[in-house]
Design a protein around this motif. Structure first.
Motif, PDB file in Angstrom:
ATOM      1  N   ARG A  59      23.510  94.729 -33.897  1.00 31.48           N
ATOM      2  CA  ARG A  59      21.944  94.573 -34.770  1.00 31.48           C
ATOM      3  C   ARG A  59      21.098  95.602 -34.427  1.00 31.48           C
ATOM      4  O   ARG A  59      20.760  96.024 -34.900  1.00 31.48           O
ATOM      5  N   ARG A 106      18.462  94.233 -42.848  1.00 30.51           N
ATOM      6  CA  ARG A 106      19.858  93.949 -43.742  1.00 30.51           C
ATOM      7  C   ARG A 106      20.607  93.875 -42.976  1.00 30.51           C
ATOM      8  O   ARG A 106      22.212  94.878 -42.620  1.00 30.51           O
ATOM      9  N   ARG A 150      11.806  97.321 -37.283  1.00 33.40           N
ATOM     10  CA  ARG A 150      11.871  97.620 -38.497  1.00 33.40           C
ATOM     11  C   ARG A 150      10.629  98.206 -38.979  1.00 33.40           C
ATOM     12  O   ARG A 150      10.232  99.183 -39.747  1.00 33.40           O
ATOM     13  N   GLN A 169      21.737  98.568 -36.236  1.00 28.59           N
ATOM     14  CA  GLN A 169      21.695  97.861 -38.043  1.00 28.59           C
ATOM     15  C   GLN A 169      19.935  98.185 -38.252  1.00 28.59           C
ATOM     16  O   GLN A 169      19.620  98.872 -39.511  1.00 28.59           O
ATOM     17  N   GLU A 170      18.895  97.305 -37.409  1.00 26.81           N
ATOM     18  CA  GLU A 170      17.820  98.244 -37.786  1.00 26.81           C
ATOM     19  C   GLU A 170      17.131  98.918 -37.812  1.00 26.81           C
ATOM     20  O   GLU A 170      15.835  99.306 -38.057  1.00 26.81           O
ATOM     21  N   ARG A 171      17.628  99.776 -37.178  1.00 28.04           N
ATOM     22  CA  ARG A 171      17.650 101.249 -36.698  1.00 28.04           C
ATOM     23  C   ARG A 171      17.329 101.889 -38.214  1.00 28.04           C
ATOM     24  O   ARG A 171      16.775 102.840 -38.844  1.00 28.04           O
ATOM     25  N   GLU A 172      18.477 102.110 -38.370  1.00 29.29           N
ATOM     26  CA  GLU A 172      19.181 102.293 -39.237  1.00 29.29           C
ATOM     27  C   GLU A 172      18.654 102.178 -41.117  1.00 29.29           C
ATOM     28  O   GLU A 172      19.035 102.553 -41.870  1.00 29.29           O
ATOM     29  N   TYR A 173      18.805 100.703 -40.412  1.00 28.68           N
ATOM     30  CA  TYR A 173      19.532  99.573 -42.056  1.00 28.68           C
ATOM     31  C   TYR A 173      18.373  98.671 -41.716  1.00 28.68           C
ATOM     32  O   TYR A 173      19.094  97.685 -41.825  1.00 28.68           O
ATOM     33  N   PRO A 174      16.533  98.478 -41.713  1.00 21.44           N
ATOM     34  CA  PRO A 174      15.831  97.824 -41.299  1.00 21.44           C
ATOM     35  C   PRO A 174      16.617  96.196 -42.146  1.00 21.44           C
ATOM     36  O   PRO A 174      16.205  96.679 -43.465  1.00 21.44           O
ATOM     37  N   ALA A 216      10.982 101.675 -38.679  1.00 19.60           N
ATOM     38  CA  ALA A 216      11.755 102.427 -39.851  1.00 19.60           C
ATOM     39  C   ALA A 216      10.982 102.185 -40.886  1.00 19.60           C
ATOM     40  O   ALA A 216      11.209 103.403 -41.701  1.00 19.60           O
ATOM     41  N   SER A 223      24.312  92.682 -41.425  1.00 23.19           N
ATOM     42  CA  SER A 223      25.936  92.851 -41.823  1.00 23.19           C
ATOM     43  C   SER A 223      26.892  92.422 -40.576  1.00 23.19           C
ATOM     44  O   SER A 223      26.938  94.066 -40.338  1.00 23.19           O
TER      45      SER A 223
END
Length: 552
Positions: free
Chosen positions: A472, A482, A549, A475-480, A552, A484
């Motif tokens: 997670r 979102r 977030r 994910q928050e670093r690369e796809y904030p 990012a 999944s």
């Protein structure tokens, strides 16, 4: 020369090699071995609930004793389940022997029931994989397996045992206990090292890893403290050096002290002792690059194949860690000018970094570790698997003995609980704590049954944020915003622990942790504390979901 079954010959060889404990899930492919174990009470047979737990326990046992931990599993699914522990033992440089009951010799290459070509399967994962087809040669193979597992860079060995071979009755000559070859440091090479240190301005040592021991720890501490050399450790090797030492600089790996990172980057000489300087320790080979311009590298390692393998090495020294550390401790200091201020400075920086400050969370894990520091003995053994939850203990817990940290440098989840079971059996008089995330815990939580069955006295701390936290965070670093595939729906962990026969309590606020811990440590057997935390506090470095977030 006496006639015995292959199974009995195998058990006799294990006893001669000093084995006192085997971890297993029983299988019909090695009934002859189980029958032989019935007559050898000196070897405890620990029956586990899944072969992943078996191999993790054996890996942890080898890490604690310096002799191969023994895992015994059946063919096919048993071996594939156990392969995770072999991979960890290899990447962690821990001695281990995995014994696999195999198909009959006559069934080989016919895709017999659960047949796998184990030599082909395990060759990339271990130091040596072999199959014993002649029961009379079992002593030879077992002696070689132990020798390979403990020599050079320690690691795992895999032996496949055909079911019919284990039933053969033959004459065999026993082999004596094997020992690690003595490998002292080259006197001329050590003299060159001292010359290099004499010319250095900002040296740093990085220790831990292959062949490390309590003796190496204590002797190298004498040397480092005498000259003021700052000492850091490789990833998850924090028990390799006394954390109370006035030259202890802290740990490398994920989320290290930024001041330690700066110190490593600014060093003109790096002395790596036992550490492989792998990806985690070097931050993907960025903290110390393979060519490290402007820095000299002295690499001391027991395996010549590791020297110069990745890094340009200015002085390679092949030696046992005990031998090298003893030579360093006995070094006759004839130059009073050889002293550095960096050790004291680095230790002051570590003290500040490892002092948990309140973060305002409803359940503050840093303050939980502080409560543990106040309540538990200095030689407590901390066991963990993989996940962001471990970062709080890596950062804030002072490791006071060797061994006292059982944690996979391979980053395998599910290691903590099985390792804690092995540690409790190996050191029944020491406090043992398994720290696990909610996702991590359920990888091998079934081994709580093993803990209860064998009377293991251990505390399990489950950090529950309802998420695979490390993924997670990425994910928050690369796809904030979102997320999944990382959300978890968890059981009532306290009810689960009680169902296994343990004591358990739930903690949701910081103020409730210390009383729950105090209650837990007065009890014998299995104890579990279920810590419900907020995913917002995602890492011990201070990173938060909202902060990631925003960046990012």
């Amino acid at each position: 020369m006496t006639q015995r079954t292959g199974g009995r010959i195998l058990v006799d060889q294990l006893a001669l090699q000093g084995v006192d404990r085997i971890f297993t899930v029983p299988g019909e492919s090695f009934l002859a071995v189980l029958d032989a174990l019935h007559d050898v009470p000196a070897i405890q047979t620990v029956v586990c609930r899944q072969e992943g737990g078996v191999s993790f326990m054996a890996c942890a046992d080898g890490a604690m004793t310096g002799r191969p931990g023994i895992a015994l599993v059946t063919r096919g699914p048993g071996a594939t389940n156990a392969s995770i522990g072999v991979h960890v033992a290899m990447q962690d440089s821990k001695p281990m022997v995995l014994l696999i009951g195999d198909v009959d010799r006559a069934m080989r290459d016919r895709e017999g029931f659960q047949e796998v070509d184990f030599q082909a399967m395990f060759a990339p994962l271990c130091k040596w994989a072999a199959r014993i087809d002649d029961a009379a040669r079992i002593p030879e193979y077992v002696a070689r397996a132990f020798s390979v597992a403990i020599s050079g860079r320690p690691g795992p060995v895999v032996l496949a045992l055909p079911e019919d071979m284990l039933k053969d009755v033959v004459e065999a000559t026993d082999r004596p206990r094997v020992t690690r070859p003595v490998q002292p440091v080259c006197p001329n090479g050590f003299a060159v090292l001292m010359e290099m240190l004499g010319e250095a301005k900002n040296p740093v040592a990085i220790v831990g890893g292959a062949d490390w021991s309590a003796n190496a720890r204590d002797n190298f501490a004498l040397f480092a403290e005498r000259i003021g050399l700052p000492v850091a450790c490789g990833f998850r090797q924090q028990d390799a050096f006394p954390n109370s030492s006035p030259v202890w600089a802290g740990n490398l790996g994920y989320g290290p002290n930024p001041k330690l990172v700066a110190r490593i980057k600014g060093a003109d000489l790096i002395l790596a002792v036992g550490a492989r300087l792998g990806e985690a320790t070097t931050d993907s080979y960025g903290l110390i690059t393979p060519d490290h311009p402007g820095q000299l590298l002295v690499h001391v390692h027991p395996d010549p194949n590791e020297l110069g393998r990745v890094f340009r090495t200015d002085l390679p020294l092949c030696a046992d860690m005990d031998e090298f550390a003893e030579a360093a401790a006995l070094w006759d200091e004839d130059d009073d000018a050889l002293h550095f201020d960096g050790g004291a400075e680095a230790h002051a920086e570590w003290l500040a970094w490892s002092d948990p400050q309140p973060n305002g969370a409803l359940l503050d894990l840093g303050q939980c570790v502080r409560a543990m520091r106040n309540a538990l003995p200095a030689d407590t053994i901390i066991c963990n698997g993989a996940g962001n939850f471990a970062g709080w203990w890596h950062r804030y817990w002072p490791y006071g003995a060797h061994p006292s940290q059982l944690a996979p440098t391979a980053g395998a989840m599910g290691y903590g609980v099985p390792a804690a079971v092995a540690a409790s059996l190996r050191y029944p008089d020491r406090q043992v704590v398994a720290v696990a995330g909610d996702g991590d815990f359920l990888m091998n939580g079934q081994e709580l049954a093993t803990a209860v069955q064998y009377g293991a006295n251990l505390l399990v701390i489950v950090v529950d944020n309802g998420t695979y936290g490390t993924i997670r965070m990425h994910q928050e670093r690369e796809y904030p915003a979102r997320p999944s595939g990382t959300q978890l729906h968890n059981p009532d962990f306290t009810a689960l622990a009680r169902a296994f026969g343990g004591w358990a309590a739930t903690v949701e606020q910081t103020a409730d942790f210390a009383p729950a811990l105090a209650d837990a440590i007065t009890r014998q057997g299995l104890k579990l504390l279920h810590l419900k935390t907020d995913i917002e506090q995602i890492a011990a470095s201070g990173a938060t979901v909202s902060g990631l977030r925003a960046k990012a």
